[in-house]
Design an enzyme around this catalytic site. Structure first.
Site, mmCIF file in Angstrom:
data_model
loop_
_atom_site.group_PDB
_atom_site.id
_atom_site.type_symbol
_atom_site.label_atom_id
_atom_site.label_comp_id
_atom_site.label_asym_id
_atom_site.label_seq_id
_atom_site.Cartn_x
_atom_site.Cartn_y
_atom_site.Cartn_z
ATOM 1 N N GLY A 1 0.852 -1.184 0.000
ATOM 2 C CA GLY A 1 0.000 0.000 0.000
ATOM 3 C C GLY A 1 0.886 1.232 0.000
ATOM 4 N N GLN A 8 3.049 10.088 1.106
ATOM 5 C CA GLN A 8 4.358 9.433 1.229
ATOM 6 C C GLN A 8 5.281 9.753 0.053
ATOM 7 O OE1 GLN A 8 2.447 5.416 2.191
ATOM 8 N NE2 GLN A 8 4.371 5.344 3.340
ATOM 9 N N CYS A 18 5.747 0.216 7.496
ATOM 10 C CA CYS A 18 5.402 1.358 6.656
ATOM 11 C C CYS A 18 6.631 1.735 5.844
ATOM 12 C CB CYS A 18 4.973 2.522 7.550
ATOM 13 S SG CYS A 18 4.526 4.014 6.638
ATOM 14 N N LEU A 19 6.434 2.008 4.545
ATOM 15 C CA LEU A 19 7.571 2.375 3.692
ATOM 16 C C LEU A 19 8.243 3.665 4.173
ATOM 17 C CD1 LEU A 19 6.266 1.559 0.091
ATOM 18 C CD2 LEU A 19 7.749 0.174 1.552
ATOM 19 N N HIS A 31 -4.491 1.510 7.633
ATOM 20 C CA HIS A 31 -3.136 2.074 7.726
ATOM 21 C C HIS A 31 -2.986 3.240 6.736
ATOM 22 C CE1 HIS A 31 1.400 1.681 8.046
ATOM 23 N NE2 HIS A 31 1.259 2.397 6.951
ATOM 24 N N GLU A 32 -3.419 3.019 5.488
ATOM 25 C CA GLU A 32 -3.236 4.051 4.446
ATOM 26 C C GLU A 32 -4.144 5.252 4.678
ATOM 27 O OE1 GLU A 32 -0.664 3.746 2.726
ATOM 28 O OE2 GLU A 32 -0.327 1.606 3.071
ATOM 29 N N HIS A 60 -2.657 7.892 6.814
ATOM 30 C CA HIS A 60 -1.684 8.792 6.164
ATOM 31 C C HIS A 60 -2.360 10.050 5.616
ATOM 32 C CE1 HIS A 60 2.120 6.665 6.276
ATOM 33 N NE2 HIS A 60 1.601 5.551 5.801
HETATM 34 NI NI NI Z 1 2.511 3.697 5.818
#
Ligand code: NI
Length: 201
Positions: free
Chosen positions: A61, A66, A109-110, A155-156, A159
């Site tokens: 995701g 991000q 998380c990236l 999660h997304e 953000h």
């Molecule tokens: Ni993330």
């Protein structure tokens, strides 16, 4: 940092030509993202490049903030965890409705490389979102019944509201990842000369 170059060029687009993944404590990760108002080729091109960026970084995701684009857009491919499978979805101006129950899952998380922790999330809920063509869709998800996608979208969605997964952690969990957070803070300071939006816990 890694970058993904676009095949096409949109000099007057709302979206950058080149997507660069940002890490904690970059301040854009703390902004509330703006609604998408125009569903055009520039948006669809951006979504396609988000998928390229997600695959390059081996994610399941990725949210627009991000890559420094403060817009209410995220993408998912929760089936990428399984060999040879894929289920690419685009979520624009999403909202979560009728949350019921709690569940938890070990998340990463990236934007927080090499940090993993168990996070409490809603178990069942509806998510309503537009796709990249402007079609609205409602999906009911039940994590404990097998909808892993339900973890990814929660999660997304965070953000888009300037929230990140470490915000959900207990003080004891924060202690366990403190050293790694400090490393990311030092890397950001070295690269930018700024402290960034450091976690105050
Ligand atoms: Ni993330």
């Amino acid at each position: 940092m890694n970058t993904v170059r676009s095949m096409s060029h949109h000099p007057h687009s709302l979206y950058p030509e080149q997507l660069e993944l940002i890490h904690y404590p970059h301040p854009v990760l703390r902004k509330r993202a703006a609604e998408v108002e125009v569903f055009d080729d520039a948006l669809r091109d951006f979504c396609a490049r988000l998928f390229e960026c997600m695959v390059e970084h081996k994610g399941i995701g990725l949210a627009a903030p991000q890559v420094s684009v403060s817009k209410r857009i995220f993408i998912t491919d929760h089936l990428r965890r399984e060999e040879g499978k894929s289920d690419r979805r685009v979520w624009i101006n999403p909202r979560l409705e009728f949350p019921v129950g709690q569940t938890s899952y070990e998340e990463g998380c990236l934007s927080f490389p090499a940090i993993y922790a168990k996070v409490e999330r809603h178990n069942r809920f509806d998510i309503v979102a537009f796709n990249e063509w402007g079609a609205e869709q409602r999906i009911s998800l039940d994590v404990e019944a097998g909808d892993f996608l339900g973890i990814v979208v929660q999660h997304e969605l965070d953000h888009l509201d300037g929230k990140v997964f470490v915000d959900h952690l207990t003080p004891a969990q924060i202690t366990l990842i403190r050293r790694r957070l400090k490393e990311l803070e030092q890397a950001f300071k070295k690269a930018t000369g700024k402290a960034g939006a450091v976690l105050r816990r």
